[in-house]
Every structure is written in C-alpha cells, then in structure tokens.
Motif scaffolding. Sequence first.
Motif, PDB file in Angstrom:
ATOM      1  N   LEU A   1       0.850  -1.318  -0.030  1.00 59.55           N
ATOM      2  CA  LEU A   1       0.064   0.082  -0.043  1.00 59.55           C
ATOM      3  C   LEU A   1       0.999   1.417   0.148  1.00 59.55           C
ATOM      4  O   LEU A   1       1.213   1.984   1.009  1.00 59.55           O
ATOM      5  N   LEU A   2       1.403   1.618  -1.326  1.00 61.70           N
ATOM      6  CA  LEU A   2       2.293   2.728  -1.197  1.00 61.70           C
ATOM      7  C   LEU A   2       2.051   3.239  -2.838  1.00 61.70           C
ATOM      8  O   LEU A   2       2.218   2.711  -3.734  1.00 61.70           O
ATOM      9  N   ASP A   3       1.469   4.617  -2.446  1.00 60.60           N
ATOM     10  CA  ASP A   3       0.872   5.057  -4.148  1.00 60.60           C
ATOM     11  C   ASP A   3       2.082   6.309  -4.449  1.00 60.60           C
ATOM     12  O   ASP A   3       2.279   5.799  -5.849  1.00 60.60           O
TER      13      ASP A   3
ATOM     14  N   ILE B   1       5.924   1.853   4.739  1.00 60.85           N
ATOM     15  CA  ILE B   1       5.599   0.947   3.832  1.00 60.85           C
ATOM     16  C   ILE B   1       4.579   0.017   4.544  1.00 60.85           C
ATOM     17  O   ILE B   1       4.967  -0.530   5.543  1.00 60.85           O
ATOM     18  N   ARG B   2       3.400  -0.091   3.988  1.00 60.46           N
ATOM     19  CA  ARG B   2       2.221  -0.956   4.539  1.00 60.46           C
ATOM     20  C   ARG B   2       2.182  -2.058   3.751  1.00 60.46           C
ATOM     21  O   ARG B   2       2.048  -2.111   2.440  1.00 60.46           O
ATOM     22  N   ILE B   3       1.951  -3.174   4.190  1.00 58.56           N
ATOM     23  CA  ILE B   3       1.891  -4.504   3.484  1.00 58.56           C
ATOM     24  C   ILE B   3       0.257  -5.005   3.997  1.00 58.56           C
ATOM     25  O   ILE B   3       0.167  -5.361   5.197  1.00 58.56           O
ATOM     26  N   LYS B   4      -0.528  -5.456   3.167  1.00 57.18           N
ATOM     27  CA  LYS B   4      -1.829  -6.083   3.345  1.00 57.18           C
ATOM     28  C   LYS B   4      -1.853  -7.427   2.874  1.00 57.18           C
ATOM     29  O   LYS B   4      -1.121  -7.892   1.778  1.00 57.18           O
TER      30      LYS B   4
ATOM     31  N   THR C   1       5.593  16.948  -5.088  1.00 55.76           N
ATOM     32  CA  THR C   1       4.854  17.114  -3.890  1.00 55.76           C
ATOM     33  C   THR C   1       5.504  16.633  -2.727  1.00 55.76           C
ATOM     34  O   THR C   1       6.072  15.652  -2.859  1.00 55.76           O
ATOM     35  N   GLN C   2       4.987  17.043  -1.589  1.00 50.89           N
ATOM     36  CA  GLN C   2       5.317  16.789  -0.316  1.00 50.89           C
ATOM     37  C   GLN C   2       4.710  15.257   0.034  1.00 50.89           C
ATOM     38  O   GLN C   2       3.525  15.062  -0.138  1.00 50.89           O
ATOM     39  N   PHE C   3       5.704  14.371   0.524  1.00 45.48           N
ATOM     40  CA  PHE C   3       5.209  13.122   0.528  1.00 45.48           C
ATOM     41  C   PHE C   3       4.137  13.035   1.991  1.00 45.48           C
ATOM     42  O   PHE C   3       4.309  13.590   2.764  1.00 45.48           O
ATOM     43  N   LYS C   4       2.964  12.167   1.477  1.00 46.05           N
ATOM     44  CA  LYS C   4       2.015  11.961   2.564  1.00 46.05           C
ATOM     45  C   LYS C   4       2.080  10.561   3.016  1.00 46.05           C
ATOM     46  O   LYS C   4       2.114   9.637   1.937  1.00 46.05           O
ATOM     47  N   GLU C   5       1.620  10.185   3.937  1.00 40.22           N
ATOM     48  CA  GLU C   5       1.513   8.720   4.639  1.00 40.22           C
ATOM     49  C   GLU C   5       0.275   8.164   3.867  1.00 40.22           C
ATOM     50  O   GLU C   5      -0.776   9.001   3.701  1.00 40.22           O
ATOM     51  N   PRO C   6       0.153   6.998   3.540  1.00 37.64           N
ATOM     52  CA  PRO C   6      -1.095   6.343   3.177  1.00 37.64           C
ATOM     53  C   PRO C   6      -2.073   6.616   4.231  1.00 37.64           C
ATOM     54  O   PRO C   6      -1.848   6.631   5.334  1.00 37.64           O
ATOM     55  N   ALA C   7      -3.199   6.594   3.699  1.00 34.31           N
ATOM     56  CA  ALA C   7      -4.541   6.582   4.583  1.00 34.31           C
ATOM     57  C   ALA C   7      -4.443   5.078   5.320  1.00 34.31           C
ATOM     58  O   ALA C   7      -4.327   4.128   5.130  1.00 34.31           O
ATOM     59  N   PRO C   8      -4.972   5.218   6.599  1.00 32.21           N
ATOM     60  CA  PRO C   8      -4.954   3.995   7.327  1.00 32.21           C
ATOM     61  C   PRO C   8      -6.355   2.897   7.133  1.00 32.21           C
ATOM     62  O   PRO C   8      -7.140   3.601   6.311  1.00 32.21           O
TER      63      PRO C   8
END
Length: 469
Positions: free
Chosen positions: A365-367, A379-382, A462-469
């Motif tokens: 889950l990293l756009d 870095i999120r892993i589903k 753009t400024q890096f943003k965390e992925p949505a929970p």
Amino acid sequence: MATPLSREVAVIDTETWQATTFLPFETPPTQLALQPDGHYLWVGLEASDGKSLAGISVVDTEKSQVAAAIATGTGRHQFAFSADSRTAYVSNAGDQSVTVIDIARLASRHTVKSSAQPVALAFSALSKSLYAATENGRLWVVDAEGQAGAPIETGSPLKTLRFSADGRWGFALSQTDNKVFIIDASLNRLTQTVEVGAAPDQIAFTDQFAYIRSTGNATVTMLQLDALGKNTTLPVTTFPGGQAAPGPSGLLLTDAIVPTPERNAVVVANPADKTVYYYMEGMAAPMGNFENFGMQPIAAMVVNRSLQESAPGVYSGTAKLPPAGRYSVSILLDNPPVYHCFAADIAPDTELARQSTQPVTVEYLLDDKEIPVGTSVPIRIKLNQAAKDAVSDLQVLVIRVPGLGQQRLLAKPLGNHIYQADVTPPDTGVYQVFAQSLSLNFTFEQQPVLTFRAIRPELARTQFKEPAP
C-alpha cells in the motif's frame, strides 16, 4: 535490543532471529545489562523533560515484562552486579553517584556519592567489591557493605573499566592519554600502566588475553593475562582489526569485540569497514571476515549453539530441522576420539502441509513511488484472508539497486491484515522491497516486489504523505 528512537526494547528469539515482543518506555532506553543469573534485564532510562522517571527499569526475562521501575538519579546510567545476582549497582552521571539496589526486593538500599562523574562500573568477584571509574581519573572502591574506601588514583581521565574472569585484574582505559591502568583487586592498588593504541575505548577478555580496541586506528592490542603479577614486562601484541579506524564512523557502542565460545578467538565488529572480522589467538591477522550486507556493525554477540551437558554424560542442543526425510547424523568427539553415524527420520509437519495449500499473498500500500531522500516512508503491507491471525515475524527487506546496501526490518501489525515498516532511504537511487514470513510459509523470493525511487528533496513534485489508514 534497545531502540531509543522508538523508546522500546525489542525481545528477540535467537532460535528464529525474530522479534517476539516490543517493550515500550516513557523515555529512551540508553543502556542494557543482563545480571549474571539472567533473571532480570536492567534498562537505563534518560529523562530530559524533568517530569519522567530519572532512573532505571527492570525487565523479567522469563515473562518479557517490566517488573519494576526504580528512581536512582539523573544522567546516563551504567550497571554492575555482584557475582551471586543479589546486588545491583547503578551509576547516575548527572548526580555523581552510585545507587546500591537489593535485587530480591528490587528496591534501593542506599546511594554512594562520588567526587566526580562515574563513567564505568565493574564488580570484582575476588574482592567482592564494586569499582567505579570517574572522569577525573579516580577509581572508587565500594565494599560488600556499601562503604566507599580510599580511591585509587590514575592521573588520567577514564573511559572504560572491566575485570578479568577471575575477578583479580581490573583494566581501566584512558581514551585521552592512550593508556590502560591495571588494578590488582587482591591488593586494591594500581600495579601497571601500559601504553596502548590511539583512543582506546573497549576491553574484552578470553582465557589468555585482554583485548583493547582503538578508535583512532584499526589496531587491536592484546595483553597476556598470565604475565600479570610477575616481575616481568607485560607482553604486548597487536593485530589489525580491519582496514580503517572505527572512530570516524561515530558508531561506538559497547561489545564490538566478543570472545567465541571456545574462548581462544574473538570477533571484531568494525563499523568503518562494514565488516565483522574473526581472529584466532596465535595468528598475526584475522583469519577471515563476515560481510554485513553493506550495513555498519556497531556491536556483536555470539550465540553458542553447540551441544551442552544437561546431565552427567548427557549432551543436548537445539537445531532447526531440514525438510522431512531420512538423514545421516554424524557425531565427532575429540577426547576421547569418537566417530559415529546414525540414521534419523524427520516426519512431515502436517500444519505446514496444510498451510501450503492456502497460499498467503502480499499487497503493498504505497501510492507515491518517488520519495525524498531522508524522508521516513511508512511501507504498509496487506495480506489476504489466508493469513487468519496476526503474526510477529513479517520481515521487510529493502535493497538499494544494484545491491549497494540492504536493510531488514520487522513489520508491526496494524490490524485488519495490514502491517507497517518505516523505511528512510539514505541515498538517491532505486529501492526494492521484499516481504517474508516463515510462520506463514513464504519467503522473500515468493512474493511480489515493491519498487520506489529516492530523489533529492528539491526535485519532489509534492510533499510525501502517509498512506491513509
């Protein structure tokens, strides 16, 4: 393992090399020490806000939980223990004191004041006394009753203090004067002063030698222990502990030199070389080295996996079994010489067989695939529904292409089959991310790969943003 940035201590299973528990603390843990019987782990905490505990925490190693929090004093802490694990000594650099703690009650007995900041503690099993090295060059001696005796003067600012295994010989290092001061605990006096390498900072012992690391060059100094106490010049030998001095790396933690279980060799971690060296006594140089995947080793630990005598004539050990099948097991004994082979059958694991029919899949889950250098990337892993329960061994492997360095992290479960590992790319370039969980029966090469690019911050769109929970 202490992780000050996250204010945690990680408990690692050395059988699987997986973190099993993360113990949180209000303030950063800065020093860890295991008492001789292994029952408690002592954690030094450093309070900087004036509100949190200025002292230490004690962790029950069997339960992996905090057993007590003890207010001792301010500043960085060092630890020492009596040989019977009944008394703990905790230095308080900010208060210029040493707190004596009753381990059975996990409570302070009293505090011994020092005339200068204590920088190192060591306990002598021979004299049953604590020795505290101070920054002004004195060695304070505290007896079994907690009473301080006359100090031993060295005349040089001290850095490190350790005793040989028999408790007789104490070695105190002066990093500024490039000297080691040797104390005879049977007499409580200074017996010898030896010039060593540039800016020494650490001491380790085998049965025959004391090893002293230098931070100003790559030289390791060896002092022969059985020559102490004799009216002869102490033999001094050296060997190269790498190609570059470890000092400029800035990564100077304790235990960079560690003896092997045979106690006739040591491993030396050199962060400047990004290498761990293996040295056997009697050789002029290290016999070999262990690569560290491009990372900088700052400390070392040797885990003894050899067979140990568990009962008279009975030896046992733990090993990771290979795949199911029939194997020949060979036994070799040096004295008396015994050679023997026998057959052993390893049965299939029905649980692993069941899991193999329900494969777990990974989704990253990293756009944003362009990350500014130095930015922390969550870095999120589903995982899919085949992974029914949360696991504690989901590893993330980050490689800078084409193999310029790698980092291994443990992903924390967030719930709903989602895990997260925070990665900070140190340099520009292309990075690949792999995932592995042995408990879920998949390895790094069996899952998809995430690729992202680290760029200079001014080039980021753009400024890096965390992925949505």
